[in-house]
Write a protein that holds these residues in place. Structure first.
Motif, PDB file in Angstrom:
ATOM      1  N   LEU A   1       6.583  -4.847  -6.868  1.00  0.00           N
ATOM      2  CA  LEU A   1       5.429  -5.393  -6.147  1.00  0.00           C
ATOM      3  C   LEU A   1       5.858  -6.192  -4.922  1.00  0.00           C
ATOM      4  O   LEU A   1       5.251  -6.083  -3.852  1.00  0.00           O
ATOM      5  N   ILE A   2       6.876  -7.011  -5.085  1.00  0.00           N
ATOM      6  CA  ILE A   2       7.338  -7.826  -3.959  1.00  0.00           C
ATOM      7  C   ILE A   2       7.829  -6.945  -2.816  1.00  0.00           C
ATOM      8  O   ILE A   2       7.582  -7.223  -1.632  1.00  0.00           O
ATOM      9  N   LYS A   3       8.514  -5.871  -3.157  1.00  0.00           N
ATOM     10  CA  LYS A   3       8.980  -4.945  -2.112  1.00  0.00           C
ATOM     11  C   LYS A   3       7.792  -4.295  -1.397  1.00  0.00           C
ATOM     12  O   LYS A   3       7.783  -4.177  -0.161  1.00  0.00           O
ATOM     13  N   LEU A   4       6.780  -3.880  -2.150  1.00  0.00           N
ATOM     14  CA  LEU A   4       5.591  -3.267  -1.552  1.00  0.00           C
ATOM     15  C   LEU A   4       4.863  -4.251  -0.644  1.00  0.00           C
ATOM     16  O   LEU A   4       4.428  -3.904   0.455  1.00  0.00           O
TER      17      LEU A   4
ATOM     18  N   GLN B   1       2.151 -11.195   4.518  1.00  0.00           N
ATOM     19  CA  GLN B   1       1.726 -12.585   4.377  1.00  0.00           C
ATOM     20  C   GLN B   1       0.991 -12.857   3.059  1.00  0.00           C
ATOM     21  O   GLN B   1       0.627 -13.992   2.773  1.00  0.00           O
ATOM     22  N   VAL B   2       0.768 -11.822   2.279  1.00  0.00           N
ATOM     23  CA  VAL B   2       0.152 -11.990   0.965  1.00  0.00           C
ATOM     24  C   VAL B   2       1.195 -12.537  -0.001  1.00  0.00           C
ATOM     25  O   VAL B   2       2.359 -12.124   0.019  1.00  0.00           O
ATOM     26  N   THR B   3       0.783 -13.489  -0.854  1.00  0.00           N
ATOM     27  CA  THR B   3       1.695 -14.066  -1.841  1.00  0.00           C
ATOM     28  C   THR B   3       1.143 -13.857  -3.249  1.00  0.00           C
ATOM     29  O   THR B   3      -0.057 -13.630  -3.431  1.00  0.00           O
TER      30      THR B   3
ATOM     31  N   ARG C   1      -5.427  -4.135  -7.313  1.00  0.00           N
ATOM     32  CA  ARG C   1      -5.348  -3.318  -8.534  1.00  0.00           C
ATOM     33  C   ARG C   1      -5.074  -1.848  -8.215  1.00  0.00           C
ATOM     34  O   ARG C   1      -4.419  -1.154  -8.987  1.00  0.00           O
ATOM     35  N   THR C   2      -5.545  -1.376  -7.054  1.00  0.00           N
ATOM     36  CA  THR C   2      -5.219  -0.010  -6.646  1.00  0.00           C
ATOM     37  C   THR C   2      -3.741   0.107  -6.299  1.00  0.00           C
ATOM     38  O   THR C   2      -3.084   1.097  -6.649  1.00  0.00           O
ATOM     39  N   LEU C   3      -3.207  -0.908  -5.633  1.00  0.00           N
ATOM     40  CA  LEU C   3      -1.782  -0.929  -5.294  1.00  0.00           C
ATOM     41  C   LEU C   3      -0.932  -0.865  -6.563  1.00  0.00           C
ATOM     42  O   LEU C   3       0.028  -0.080  -6.657  1.00  0.00           O
ATOM     43  N   ILE C   4      -1.301  -1.678  -7.557  1.00  0.00           N
ATOM     44  CA  ILE C   4      -0.552  -1.703  -8.813  1.00  0.00           C
ATOM     45  C   ILE C   4      -0.685  -0.374  -9.549  1.00  0.00           C
ATOM     46  O   ILE C   4       0.290   0.175 -10.070  1.00  0.00           O
ATOM     47  N   SER C   5      -1.894   0.148  -9.591  1.00  0.00           N
ATOM     48  CA  SER C   5      -2.125   1.417 -10.280  1.00  0.00           C
ATOM     49  C   SER C   5      -1.351   2.550  -9.624  1.00  0.00           C
ATOM     50  O   SER C   5      -0.710   3.366 -10.304  1.00  0.00           O
ATOM     51  N   ASP C   6      -1.379   2.615  -8.303  1.00  0.00           N
ATOM     52  CA  ASP C   6      -0.654   3.675  -7.587  1.00  0.00           C
ATOM     53  C   ASP C   6       0.853   3.580  -7.828  1.00  0.00           C
ATOM     54  O   ASP C   6       1.556   4.590  -7.883  1.00  0.00           O
ATOM     55  N   ALA C   7       1.350   2.352  -7.965  1.00  0.00           N
ATOM     56  CA  ALA C   7       2.794   2.169  -8.122  1.00  0.00           C
ATOM     57  C   ALA C   7       3.274   2.402  -9.546  1.00  0.00           C
ATOM     58  O   ALA C   7       4.404   2.863  -9.755  1.00  0.00           O
ATOM     59  N   PHE C   8       2.421   2.128 -10.548  1.00  0.00           N
ATOM     60  CA  PHE C   8       2.918   2.106 -11.919  1.00  0.00           C
ATOM     61  C   PHE C   8       2.196   3.032 -12.894  1.00  0.00           C
ATOM     62  O   PHE C   8       2.694   3.255 -14.001  1.00  0.00           O
ATOM     63  N   SER C   9       1.052   3.562 -12.520  1.00  0.00           N
ATOM     64  CA  SER C   9       0.305   4.378 -13.472  1.00  0.00           C
ATOM     65  C   SER C   9       1.014   5.702 -13.731  1.00  0.00           C
ATOM     66  O   SER C   9       1.500   6.356 -12.809  1.00  0.00           O
ATOM     67  N   ASP C  10       1.054   6.105 -14.985  1.00  0.00           N
ATOM     68  CA  ASP C  10       1.665   7.383 -15.343  1.00  0.00           C
ATOM     69  C   ASP C  10       0.894   8.569 -14.792  1.00  0.00           C
ATOM     70  O   ASP C  10       1.464   9.558 -14.343  1.00  0.00           O
ATOM     71  N   ASN C  11      -0.451   8.469 -14.882  1.00  0.00           N
ATOM     72  CA  ASN C  11      -1.243   9.637 -14.486  1.00  0.00           C
ATOM     73  C   ASN C  11      -1.729   9.576 -13.044  1.00  0.00           C
ATOM     74  O   ASN C  11      -2.246  10.558 -12.523  1.00  0.00           O
ATOM     75  N   LYS C  12      -1.648   8.395 -12.399  1.00  0.00           N
ATOM     76  CA  LYS C  12      -2.055   8.227 -11.002  1.00  0.00           C
ATOM     77  C   LYS C  12      -3.511   8.577 -10.761  1.00  0.00           C
ATOM     78  O   LYS C  12      -3.918   8.807  -9.637  1.00  0.00           O
ATOM     79  N   VAL C  13      -4.315   8.608 -11.818  1.00  0.00           N
ATOM     80  CA  VAL C  13      -5.726   8.911 -11.644  1.00  0.00           C
ATOM     81  C   VAL C  13      -6.515   7.621 -11.734  1.00  0.00           C
ATOM     82  O   VAL C  13      -6.527   6.982 -12.787  1.00  0.00           O
ATOM     83  N   PRO C  14      -7.169   7.164 -10.627  1.00  0.00           N
ATOM     84  CA  PRO C  14      -7.906   5.915 -10.682  1.00  0.00           C
ATOM     85  C   PRO C  14      -8.993   5.961 -11.740  1.00  0.00           C
ATOM     86  O   PRO C  14      -9.622   7.001 -11.956  1.00  0.00           O
ATOM     87  N   GLY C  15      -9.227   4.821 -12.364  1.00  0.00           N
ATOM     88  CA  GLY C  15     -10.304   4.724 -13.337  1.00  0.00           C
ATOM     89  C   GLY C  15     -10.801   3.302 -13.424  1.00  0.00           C
ATOM     90  O   GLY C  15     -10.010   2.384 -13.536  1.00  0.00           O
TER      91      GLY C  15
END
Length: 309
Positions: A115-118, A125-127, A291-305
């Motif tokens: 997450l920090i790298k992203l 500037q987001v913390t 939450r979309t950023l986290i989901s895109d980076a870590f979700s197995d299926n990459k399908v938003p829900g």
């Protein structure tokens, strides 16, 4: 006169009549009938005790009282219109917002480096701040907006929350390289005979491991109990102890601590790791973005829900 005595539609007719100067033009502009405009004007005249508009050869001319009302009413209507049509936006590239995410120490080890790298790349500037899932009254903190998101297995967050599945977490046996188990393999018997370091994670899904092993009739020889996962890599690196840990945590310890892992000889059910948020933030742009950023980076299926619990 109180505001609840005035129909906002009457003020809208008043404002349009000022601009158009005729009943017929006002009716066309508002998409209503001419009698409807006349009726609204008569009601407003009665409420305000003034003629407001007089019919002349040049059209409907405002009275001095109407002219006095014109600017503040136009301003008020414009403010109301812009306010109700306003949509909050979130610009990740320029935002200086701090987000607070509830997670376990495993979560910090697994999620934060990525997450920090992203954030450095797309939202410099987001913390972020983190809190422990079990160290605060998470329901109240999220409802109050002091915690934006939570990650983990959190069965207590149900009504009033949304969740999105990230992945299923399996359990494995973790130990140092060149441990006898690396060559010999590990059976249920050698598993029970080995010295174990046990992580006591009360209030998290990982705290169920002891209970599940006992239900399976497996009793470990516990040499050490620790309250968190942070020291596990250091402990295993310097001993022959083994630990039952989530696979994604194990993956993060292999290179730094010279460890290896194998499937656990006792079948343990996987647990679902979810990202959760309060319903009040369901459409909040910043919360949606994170939450979309986290989901895109870590979700197995990459399908938003966006599934309500």
């Amino acid at each position: 006169m109180e505001l609840n005595e005035i129909d906002l539609n009457l003020l809208n007719v008043f404002n349009e009549l000022l601009k158009c100067g005729s009943v017929s033009a006002t009716a066309r502009a508002l998409g209503v009938s001419q009698p409807g405009v006349s009726n609204a004007l008569n009601r407003l005249r009665t409420l305000l005790g003034d003629e407001l508009f007089l019919r002349t050869s040049r059209g409907m001319e405002p009275t001095p009282y109407a002219e006095m009302l014109a600017e503040p009413i136009a301003f008020a209507l414009s403010t109301i219109h812009s306010t109700i049509n306003q949509r909050a936006t979130f610009d990740a590239a320029t935002s200086q917002r701090n987000f607070t995410v509830a997670m376990t120490d495993i979560g910090e080890i697994y999620f934060l480096p990525v997450l920090i790298k992203l954030l450095a790349e797309i939202a410099p500037q987001v913390t972020l701040s983190t809190v422990r899932n079990n160290a605060v009254n998470l329901r109240d903190e999220m409802e109050a907006g002091r915690v934006d998101l939570a990650i983990g297995l959190l069965p207590d967050l149900k009504t009033g929350f949304f969740q999105r599945r990230l992945f299923d977490q399996k359990y494995v046996c973790l130990f140092r390289k060149e441990h006898p188990f690396e060559q010999q393999g590990i059976t249920q018997d050698t598993f029970t005979e080995a010295d174990h370091v046990v992580i006591v994670s009360a209030g998290t899904g990982h705290g169920q491991v002891d209970e599940l092993l006992e239900q399976a009739g497996v009793h470990r020889k516990v040499k050490l109990r620790v309250p968190h996962f942070v020291a596990v890599g250091h402990i295993l690196q310097a001993s022959d102890m083994i630990a039952v840990v989530p696979e994604r945590f194990a993956e993060r310890t292999l290179a730094p601590f010279d460890l290896v892992y194998v499937p656990c000889p006792v079948k343990l059910p996987a647990i679902s790791i979810n990202i959760l948020w309060h319903a009040k933030n369901h459409r909040e742009p910043g919360n949606q973005w994170l939450r979309t950023l986290i989901s895109d980076a870590f979700s197995d299926n990459k399908v938003p829900g966006n599934d309500p619990i």
